[in-house]
Motif scaffolding. Structure first.
Motif, PDB file in Angstrom:
ATOM      1  N   VAL A 164      -7.131  -5.324  15.923  1.00 40.89           N
ATOM      2  CA  VAL A 164      -7.481  -5.506  14.509  1.00 40.89           C
ATOM      3  C   VAL A 164      -8.016  -6.835  14.452  1.00 40.89           C
ATOM      4  CG1 VAL A 164      -6.503  -5.828  12.211  1.00 40.89           C
ATOM      5  CG2 VAL A 164      -5.897  -3.800  13.699  1.00 40.89           C
ATOM      6  N   SER A 165      -7.553  -7.891  15.046  1.00 36.98           N
ATOM      7  CA  SER A 165      -7.751  -9.188  14.829  1.00 36.98           C
ATOM      8  C   SER A 165      -9.512  -9.440  15.474  1.00 36.98           C
ATOM      9  CB  SER A 165      -6.864 -10.270  15.561  1.00 36.98           C
ATOM     10  OG  SER A 165      -6.996 -10.187  17.129  1.00 36.98           O
ATOM     11  N   LEU A 166      -9.536  -8.632  16.543  1.00 37.21           N
ATOM     12  CA  LEU A 166     -11.137  -8.759  16.784  1.00 37.21           C
ATOM     13  C   LEU A 166     -12.193  -7.929  16.139  1.00 37.21           C
ATOM     14  CD1 LEU A 166     -10.325  -8.266  20.762  1.00 37.21           C
ATOM     15  CD2 LEU A 166     -10.756 -10.354  19.559  1.00 37.21           C
ATOM     16  N   ILE A 167     -11.426  -6.958  15.389  1.00 37.67           N
ATOM     17  CA  ILE A 167     -12.429  -6.036  14.650  1.00 37.67           C
ATOM     18  C   ILE A 167     -12.757  -6.951  13.560  1.00 37.67           C
ATOM     19  CG2 ILE A 167     -12.901  -4.230  13.451  1.00 37.67           C
ATOM     20  CD1 ILE A 167     -11.383  -2.617  15.837  1.00 37.67           C
ATOM     21  N   PHE A 168     -11.730  -7.534  12.754  1.00 35.98           N
ATOM     22  CA  PHE A 168     -11.478  -8.001  11.605  1.00 35.98           C
ATOM     23  C   PHE A 168     -11.281  -9.624  11.633  1.00 35.98           C
ATOM     24  CE2 PHE A 168     -10.488  -3.719  10.718  1.00 35.98           C
ATOM     25  CZ  PHE A 168     -11.464  -3.249   9.848  1.00 35.98           C
ATOM     26  N   PRO A 169     -12.246 -10.293  11.977  1.00 33.73           N
ATOM     27  CA  PRO A 169     -11.902 -11.714  12.569  1.00 33.73           C
ATOM     28  C   PRO A 169     -11.666 -12.623  11.119  1.00 33.73           C
ATOM     29  CG  PRO A 169     -14.125 -11.504  12.950  1.00 33.73           C
ATOM     30  CD  PRO A 169     -13.664 -10.187  12.445  1.00 33.73           C
ATOM     31  N   VAL A 170     -10.919 -12.224  10.029  1.00 36.21           N
ATOM     32  CA  VAL A 170     -10.714 -12.821   8.785  1.00 36.21           C
ATOM     33  C   VAL A 170     -10.113 -14.283   8.843  1.00 36.21           C
ATOM     34  CG1 VAL A 170      -9.912 -12.738   6.508  1.00 36.21           C
ATOM     35  CG2 VAL A 170     -10.765 -10.483   7.819  1.00 36.21           C
ATOM     36  N   LEU A 171      -9.033 -14.322   9.875  1.00 41.89           N
ATOM     37  CA  LEU A 171      -8.202 -15.468  10.051  1.00 41.89           C
ATOM     38  C   LEU A 171      -8.851 -16.535  11.212  1.00 41.89           C
ATOM     39  CD1 LEU A 171      -4.755 -13.908   9.439  1.00 41.89           C
ATOM     40  CD2 LEU A 171      -6.067 -15.064   7.705  1.00 41.89           C
ATOM     41  N   GLY A 172      -9.725 -16.011  11.837  1.00 47.27           N
ATOM     42  CA  GLY A 172     -10.307 -16.643  12.961  1.00 47.27           C
ATOM     43  C   GLY A 172      -9.318 -16.628  14.256  1.00 47.27           C
ATOM     44  N   ILE A 173      -9.286 -17.889  14.620  1.00 52.74           N
ATOM     45  CA  ILE A 173      -8.370 -18.134  15.824  1.00 52.74           C
ATOM     46  C   ILE A 173      -6.784 -17.708  15.782  1.00 52.74           C
ATOM     47  CG2 ILE A 173      -7.932 -20.571  15.881  1.00 52.74           C
ATOM     48  CD1 ILE A 173      -8.410 -18.756  18.984  1.00 52.74           C
ATOM     49  N   PHE A 174      -6.450 -17.963  14.343  1.00 54.14           N
ATOM     50  CA  PHE A 174      -5.176 -17.558  14.203  1.00 54.14           C
ATOM     51  C   PHE A 174      -4.850 -16.251  13.803  1.00 54.14           C
ATOM     52  CE2 PHE A 174      -5.757 -22.011  12.123  1.00 54.14           C
ATOM     53  CZ  PHE A 174      -4.933 -22.562  12.865  1.00 54.14           C
ATOM     54  N   GLY A 175      -5.708 -15.388  13.659  1.00 54.12           N
ATOM     55  CA  GLY A 175      -5.657 -14.048  13.656  1.00 54.12           C
ATOM     56  C   GLY A 175      -5.332 -13.388  14.844  1.00 54.12           C
ATOM     57  N   ILE A 176      -5.741 -13.931  16.104  1.00 52.22           N
ATOM     58  CA  ILE A 176      -5.456 -13.396  17.587  1.00 52.22           C
ATOM     59  C   ILE A 176      -3.830 -13.707  17.721  1.00 52.22           C
ATOM     60  CG2 ILE A 176      -5.769 -13.961  19.806  1.00 52.22           C
ATOM     61  CD1 ILE A 176      -8.576 -14.569  19.272  1.00 52.22           C
ATOM     62  N   ILE A 177      -3.185 -14.689  16.950  1.00 50.19           N
ATOM     63  CA  ILE A 177      -2.106 -14.909  17.006  1.00 50.19           C
ATOM     64  C   ILE A 177      -1.211 -14.239  16.188  1.00 50.19           C
ATOM     65  CG2 ILE A 177      -0.118 -16.596  16.937  1.00 50.19           C
ATOM     66  CD1 ILE A 177      -2.130 -18.683  17.775  1.00 50.19           C
ATOM     67  N   ILE A 178      -1.592 -13.909  15.048  1.00 47.91           N
ATOM     68  CA  ILE A 178      -0.774 -13.372  13.838  1.00 47.91           C
ATOM     69  C   ILE A 178      -0.775 -11.838  13.895  1.00 47.91           C
ATOM     70  CG2 ILE A 178      -0.681 -12.989  11.402  1.00 47.91           C
ATOM     71  CD1 ILE A 178      -1.778 -15.890  11.057  1.00 47.91           C
ATOM     72  N   TRP A 179      -1.888 -11.366  13.849  1.00 46.79           N
ATOM     73  CA  TRP A 179      -2.136  -9.805  14.039  1.00 46.79           C
ATOM     74  C   TRP A 179      -1.259  -9.109  15.186  1.00 46.79           C
ATOM     75  CZ3 TRP A 179      -2.682  -7.349   9.794  1.00 46.79           C
ATOM     76  CH2 TRP A 179      -3.808  -7.927   8.929  1.00 46.79           C
ATOM     77  N   PRO A 180      -1.477  -9.546  16.512  1.00 46.64           N
ATOM     78  CA  PRO A 180      -0.268  -8.967  17.372  1.00 46.64           C
ATOM     79  C   PRO A 180       1.150  -8.857  17.049  1.00 46.64           C
ATOM     80  CG  PRO A 180      -2.185 -10.317  18.619  1.00 46.64           C
ATOM     81  CD  PRO A 180      -2.261 -10.719  17.111  1.00 46.64           C
ATOM     82  N   PHE A 181       1.447 -10.061  16.369  1.00 48.86           N
ATOM     83  CA  PHE A 181       2.696 -10.197  16.029  1.00 48.86           C
ATOM     84  C   PHE A 181       3.156  -9.047  14.903  1.00 48.86           C
ATOM     85  CE2 PHE A 181       6.207 -11.599  13.183  1.00 48.86           C
ATOM     86  CZ  PHE A 181       7.185 -11.741  14.148  1.00 48.86           C
ATOM     87  N   ILE A 182       2.248  -8.982  13.848  1.00 46.41           N
ATOM     88  CA  ILE A 182       2.477  -8.008  12.905  1.00 46.41           C
ATOM     89  C   ILE A 182       2.321  -6.447  13.432  1.00 46.41           C
ATOM     90  CG2 ILE A 182       1.189  -6.972  10.822  1.00 46.41           C
ATOM     91  CD1 ILE A 182       0.438 -10.011   9.996  1.00 46.41           C
ATOM     92  N   GLY A 183       1.466  -6.430  14.418  1.00 48.92           N
ATOM     93  CA  GLY A 183       1.277  -5.176  15.097  1.00 48.92           C
ATOM     94  C   GLY A 183       2.814  -4.669  15.733  1.00 48.92           C
ATOM     95  N   ALA A 184       3.136  -5.547  16.421  1.00 44.94           N
ATOM     96  CA  ALA A 184       4.544  -5.435  17.101  1.00 44.94           C
ATOM     97  C   ALA A 184       5.779  -5.358  16.278  1.00 44.94           C
ATOM     98  CB  ALA A 184       4.855  -6.603  18.076  1.00 44.94           C
ATOM     99  N   LEU A 185       5.757  -6.028  15.389  1.00 46.79           N
ATOM    100  CA  LEU A 185       6.814  -5.560  13.988  1.00 46.79           C
ATOM    101  C   LEU A 185       6.542  -4.330  13.293  1.00 46.79           C
ATOM    102  CD1 LEU A 185       8.914  -6.766  12.466  1.00 46.79           C
ATOM    103  CD2 LEU A 185       7.274  -7.928  10.892  1.00 46.79           C
ATOM    104  N   VAL A 186       5.224  -4.017  13.094  1.00 46.74           N
ATOM    105  CA  VAL A 186       5.036  -2.844  12.627  1.00 46.74           C
ATOM    106  C   VAL A 186       5.606  -1.682  13.726  1.00 46.74           C
ATOM    107  CG1 VAL A 186       3.589  -0.949  11.687  1.00 46.74           C
ATOM    108  CG2 VAL A 186       3.622  -3.450  10.858  1.00 46.74           C
ATOM    109  N   GLY A 187       5.337  -1.823  14.766  1.00 44.65           N
ATOM    110  CA  GLY A 187       5.561  -0.922  15.855  1.00 44.65           C
ATOM    111  C   GLY A 187       6.937  -0.436  15.935  1.00 44.65           C
ATOM    112  N   GLU A 188       7.659  -1.841  16.068  1.00 47.95           N
ATOM    113  CA  GLU A 188       9.340  -1.799  16.111  1.00 47.95           C
ATOM    114  C   GLU A 188       9.846  -1.059  14.915  1.00 47.95           C
ATOM    115  OE1 GLU A 188      10.814  -2.134  18.838  1.00 47.95           O
ATOM    116  OE2 GLU A 188       9.372  -2.977  20.116  1.00 47.95           O
ATOM    117  N   LEU A 189       9.247  -1.537  13.505  1.00 51.97           N
ATOM    118  CA  LEU A 189       9.864  -0.890  12.459  1.00 51.97           C
ATOM    119  C   LEU A 189       9.876   0.616  12.608  1.00 51.97           C
ATOM    120  CD1 LEU A 189       8.854  -3.777   9.807  1.00 51.97           C
ATOM    121  CD2 LEU A 189      11.281  -3.062  10.531  1.00 51.97           C
TER     122      LEU A 189
END
Length: 171
Positions: free
Chosen positions: A92-117
């Motif tokens: 998602v961070s690569l397809i939608f680079p809205v947050l720039g370099i921070f997106g590479i850090i934030i989106w994987p965490f959000i993805g992991a959280l959603v997966g775990e939820l």
């Protein structure tokens, strides 16, 4: 022909660094192929020990890239869903680079959280497991990037050392 091998090798080095962050590209092995092409030029003496050691490092890093995230996830009580979520978040961070370099850090965490939820009902446990998945992902990515960057440094050092053979007009 040496110039073509040098250019293709350098491009592979850059793709290898990019592959450190993209889950679809094996970064260090691609960088290693760049080192191999440099060694195949007539200007650079072939050093099979150098290629063997760097090749072994590339293979070990690829294996560790599978082991480290699993260990991080397991240590923090995560599941496969958290690891899958981390990968989806990266995409998602690569397809939608809205947050720039921070997106590479934030989106994987959000993805992991959603997966775990999705996998677990307890939010505290899901947050802890998502953190573990994320830390494993970051560790593996950093290791791949570090190796690919070192390979690039070796490529540049070897090319510079034998520059007069690669570029005869410099003589």
């Amino acid at each position: 022909m040496d110039i073509v091998l040098l250019i293709i090798g350098f491009i592979l080095m850059l793709v290898g660094i990019l592959g450190s962050f993209l889950p679809v590209l094996p970064g260090p092995p691609i960088s290693w192929v760049g080192l191999l092409l440099l060694q195949l030029t007539s200007a650079v003496p072939q050093n099979w020990i150098f290629l063997g050691i760097t090749g072994a490092v590339a293979i070990i890093v690829v294996a560790l890239d599978y082991i480290i995230p699993a260990m991080g996830t397991k240590k923090f009580g995560g599941s496969r869903a958290g690891m899958v979520g981390t990968t989806i978040g990266l995409l998602v961070s690569l397809i939608f680079p809205v947050l720039g370099i921070f997106g590479i850090i934030i989106w994987p965490f959000i993805g992991a959280l959603v997966g775990e939820l999705i996998n677990k009902a307890d939010q505290k446990t899901a947050l802890k497991a998502a953190f573990g998945s994320f830390m494993g992902f970051l560790t593996g990515t950093f290791l791949k990037f570090l190796v690919a960057a070192i390979f690039l440094g070796l490529f540049i050092a070897k090319a510079w050392e034998h520059r007069t053979g690669l570029f005869p007009l410099l003589d």
